[in-house]
Enzyme design. Structure first.
Site, PDB file in Angstrom:
ATOM      1  CD  GLN A  72      -0.796   5.049   7.513  1.00 45.35           C
ATOM      2  OE1 GLN A  72      -0.954   4.265   6.612  1.00 45.35           O
ATOM      3  NE2 GLN A  72      -0.333   4.785   7.954  1.00 45.35           N
ATOM      4  CG  ASP A 128       5.384   7.917   2.436  1.00 48.20           C
ATOM      5  OD1 ASP A 128       5.251   7.170   2.576  1.00 48.20           O
ATOM      6  OD2 ASP A 128       4.536   8.235   1.840  1.00 48.20           O
ATOM      7  CB  CYS A 183       2.115   5.327   6.631  1.00 49.31           C
ATOM      8  SG  CYS A 183       2.934   5.615   4.780  1.00 49.31           S
TER       9      CYS A 183
HETATM   10  N1   CP Z   1       1.013   1.766   5.028  1.00 46.81           N
HETATM   11  C1   CP Z   1      -0.022   1.173   4.026  1.00 46.81           C
HETATM   12  O1   CP Z   1      -0.960   1.422   3.191  1.00 46.81           O
HETATM   13  O2   CP Z   1       0.475   0.146   3.747  1.00 46.81           O
HETATM   14  P1   CP Z   1       0.666  -0.297   2.646  1.00 46.81           P
HETATM   15  O3   CP Z   1       0.998  -0.263   1.085  1.00 46.81           O
HETATM   16  O4   CP Z   1       1.331  -2.222   2.860  1.00 46.81           O
HETATM   17  O5   CP Z   1      -0.839  -1.289   2.655  1.00 46.81           O
HETATM   18  N1  NVA Z   2       3.343   7.698  -0.902  1.00 44.96           N
HETATM   19  C1  NVA Z   2       3.167   5.781  -0.370  1.00 44.96           C
HETATM   20  C2  NVA Z   2       2.841   4.645   0.286  1.00 44.96           C
HETATM   21  C3  NVA Z   2       2.198   3.608   0.634  1.00 44.96           C
HETATM   22  C4  NVA Z   2       1.898   2.865   1.635  1.00 44.96           C
HETATM   23  C5  NVA Z   2       2.951   5.258  -2.199  1.00 44.96           C
HETATM   24  O1  NVA Z   2       1.914   5.959  -2.787  1.00 44.96           O
HETATM   25  O2  NVA Z   2       3.073   4.108  -2.508  1.00 44.96           O
END
Ligand code: CP
Ligand code: NVA
Length: 303
Positions: free
Chosen positions: A133, A222, A262
């Site tokens: 990411q 996020d 993200c």
């Molecule tokens: N940003 C991200 O990793 O999205 P997903 O959880 O959908 O893969």
């Molecule tokens: N911080 C979040 C990111 C998701 C892409 C998680 O770990 O769920």
């Protein structure tokens, strides 16, 4: 480059080269051409958590390069490290496929896979980090600003896996990262010290989001509730009050500021709908670049 587990494992030059290769492969594929360098190769994709972007973009990237992705739900193999030890999964897969990517809860699961596999292992998100990411994010920022050096990214929200990988991307690629979190949800001091050991003063931390965005080129956020933290949802939503990236907060930033997330985004919590949809938002360029970075990564590791 053998595995891709953490941004801090690579030199600035290696990371910049990967970004350059992402740009050139992106241009190649946009022009309708193909690079079938992974013909006949297979990638096992192990997931302990849900995913839209990571799963589909890796799957498409692998197919684009002529290879075959194999998606594995935890229940298909009786759970990672449950039906059999992680080290056995690593050694068995090494006899069948050419690469492993894994999204896990414990970070030690991906490091254990990498220790025992004799094929490349890619970290596709753990509770600790999300390096793919952060690299796609760096690619996106460089496309919008024409550079990374000297830019200020203000991350507003939870000091989590995404924030941690961004800190190391900032340190390696010449950006400044300001992390604005509520008390108790800051990025851990060890990670900040490690990033600042690579590039002095590149990461700073505050509890004041308005002050943090005053000089921001990018505001990044996020979810407040990462995968696995669902039981803390109500508490977290209460304690993150005042940290929403909304028009009020964006008004405290320079006019040119770009908005990043993200995804998935929880509108009305860490980000408002109007900011998500605003002209300054580059969120969907960011999502697209997961594909372009990962094509370059797979080619580098597996061809
Ligand atoms: N940003 C991200 O990793 O999205 P997903 O959880 O959908 O893969
Ligand atoms: N911080 C979040 C990111 C998701 C892409 C998680 O770990 O769920």
């Amino acid at each position: 480059m053998e595995d891709f587990l953490a941004i801090s494992d690579f030199s600035s030059d290696e990371l910049k080269t990967l970004l350059e290769e992402s740009r050139s492969l992106k241009a190649l594929y946009k022009s309708g051409q193909r690079d079938l360098c992974l013909a006949g190769k297979n990638l096992a994709m192990l997931f302990e958590k849900p995913s839209l972007r990571t799963r589909i973009s890796f799957q498409v990237a692998m197919t684009d390069l002529g290879g075959s992705p194999i998606y594995v739900k935890p229940e298909d193999i009786g759970g990672i490290g449950k039906r059999e030890p992680v080290k056995d999964i690593a050694r068995v897969l090494s006899r069948y496929v050419d690469g492993i990517m894994a999204r896990t809860f414990e970070h030690s699961t991906v490091t254990e896979l990498a220790k025992y596999a004799d094929i490349p292992v890619i970290n596709a998100l753990t509770d600790w980090s999300h390096p793919c990411q952060a690299m796609a994010d760096a690619l996106t920022i460089s496309e919008h600003f024409g550079q990374l050096e000297g830019l200020t990214v203000t991350y507003v929200g939870d000091g989590n896996n995404v924030a941690r990988s961004l800190a190391f991307a900032a340190a390696k690629l010449g950006m400044k990262l300001i992390v604005a979190s509520p008390a108790g949800y800051e990025l851990d001091v060890e990670s900040i010290q490690e990033a600042n050991g690579l590039a002095p003063d590149c990461v700073t931390q505050t509890n004041d989001p308005k002050a943090a965005v005053a000089g921001a080129d990018v505001i990044y956020t996020d979810t407040w509730v990462s995968m696995g933290q669902e039981d803390e949802k109500e508490k977290r939503r209460r304690e993150f009050a005042g940290f929403e990236v909304n028009s009020d907060l964006v008004a405290a930033a320079p006019e040119h500021v770009k908005i990043m997330h993200c995804l998935p985004a929880y509108r009305g919590f860490e980000i408002s709908d109007d900011v998500t949809e605003s002209p300054n938002s580059i969120i969907f360029d960011q999502a697209e670049n997961r594909l372009h970075f990962q094509r370059a990564l797979l080619r580098k590791l597996m061809s």
